[in-house]
Design an enzyme around this catalytic site. Structure first.
Site, PDB file in Angstrom:
ATOM      1  N   SER A 142     -30.167 -25.430  -4.746  1.00 23.87           N
ATOM      2  CA  SER A 142     -31.068 -26.271  -4.032  1.00 23.87           C
ATOM      3  C   SER A 142     -31.242 -27.524  -4.698  1.00 23.87           C
ATOM      4  O   SER A 142     -31.172 -27.839  -5.948  1.00 23.87           O
ATOM      5  CB  SER A 142     -32.354 -25.526  -4.053  1.00 23.87           C
ATOM      6  OG  SER A 142     -33.286 -26.507  -3.288  1.00 23.87           O
ATOM      7  N   TYR A 155     -39.682 -21.835  -7.050  1.00 22.08           N
ATOM      8  CA  TYR A 155     -38.456 -21.958  -6.334  1.00 22.08           C
ATOM      9  C   TYR A 155     -37.520 -22.903  -7.119  1.00 22.08           C
ATOM     10  O   TYR A 155     -36.547 -22.761  -7.423  1.00 22.08           O
ATOM     11  CB  TYR A 155     -38.721 -22.398  -4.918  1.00 22.08           C
ATOM     12  CG  TYR A 155     -37.382 -22.541  -3.999  1.00 22.08           C
ATOM     13  CD1 TYR A 155     -36.775 -21.494  -3.623  1.00 22.08           C
ATOM     14  CD2 TYR A 155     -37.040 -23.911  -3.771  1.00 22.08           C
ATOM     15  CE1 TYR A 155     -35.469 -21.654  -2.846  1.00 22.08           C
ATOM     16  CE2 TYR A 155     -35.613 -23.932  -2.949  1.00 22.08           C
ATOM     17  CZ  TYR A 155     -35.114 -22.974  -2.789  1.00 22.08           C
ATOM     18  OH  TYR A 155     -33.872 -22.980  -2.032  1.00 22.08           O
TER      19      TYR A 155
END
Length: 263
Positions: A142, A155
């Site tokens: 990501s 995350y």
């Protein structure tokens, strides 16, 4: 079913294949002639892919947090389907929270999938690929791994760990013909993205806010003016596992429309 031949004769393992980016990766690999072992905790979703693509897709349930289950699946695949040429780590979870409210369980669960799962799968396939002198591993990470994001500490940290792990693995196995790269998407139209839009039930409004950015959360917008489609990420994956990328390893390819300004 395939329309291309770039990956003809190759066998790929894809985790998190049941929906979103993982499903798009399966479709893109099949389109280029690969056979795919599609895995997911949601077995019914990958079964649907096997029904759709026929003999090109084999569906199996898999919990990437279970190291023994990963090793057993990879061993079975190599025994029954053939040697794995490609592995794509897509399985991931997102639990948003400010750090001061983040629970131990949410932190551990995030790392269990996003980091430990990448380790389990990559270790298992790399052992075999290195022994054969060929192979390609891609981890879908990501852009949050490279820029701070409010509410996404677990995350972002888990994805940053997965990126560096994949680069270190790539360094270790490069001399044995195995390439390891990461693809780092930005905002992409998936169920995970939509889950972040709970503050607005209007998708058009939510999309506009993502594209324009948010000064209150120190978030830049998307210079290209659009949110990615899962196919955009899948195309990057297919490039990296193909022979067109034969001299690329330990690379982190951002596919985020310029959102991070490559910070």
């Amino acid at each position: 079913m395939s329309t291309g031949t770039e990956l003809a004769g190759r066998l790929a393992l894809v985790t998190g294949a049941g929906r979103g980016i993982g499903e798009a990766v399966v479709a893109a690999l099949v389109e280029q002639g690969a056979r795919v072992l599609a895995t997911d905790l949601a077995f019914e979703n990958v079964t649907a892919l096997a029904d759709k693509y026929g003999e090109q897709v084999t569906a199996r349930p898999l919990d990437v947090t279970d190291a023994a289950a990963v090793e057993a699946l990879v061993a079975e695949a190599e025994r029954t389907l053939g040697p794995l040429d490609i592995a794509v780590n897509v399985a991931g979870v997102l639990r948003s929270s400010d750090v001061v409210d983040l629970t131990d369980e949410d932190w551990a669960a995030t790392f269990a999938v996003n980091t430990n799962g990448v380790f389990h799968v990559s270790r298992s396939v790399a052992r075999r690929m290195a022994g054969r002198g060929r192979g390609s591993i891609v981890t879908v990470a990501s852009n949050a791994a490279g820029i701070p994001r409010a509410g996404l500490a677990a995350y972002a940290a888990s994805k940053a760990a997965a990126v560096m792990f994949t680069k270190c693995l790539g360094l270790e196995v490069a001399s044995r013909g195995v390439r390891c790269n990461t693809v780092s998407p930005g905002s992409t139209l998936t169920d995970m993205q939509r889950a972040l839009w709970t503050a607005s039930t209007d998708q058009e409004e939510a999309t506009r806010r993502v594209i324009e950015g948010d000064l209150a959360t120190h978030r830049t917008g998307i210079p290209l003016g659009r949110i990615a489609d899962p196919a955009d990420i899948a195309d990057a994956v297919v490039f990296l596992v193909s022979d067109r990328a034969r001299h690329i390893t330990m690379h982190d390819l951002y596919v985020d429309g310029g959102a991070t300004l490559r910070a």
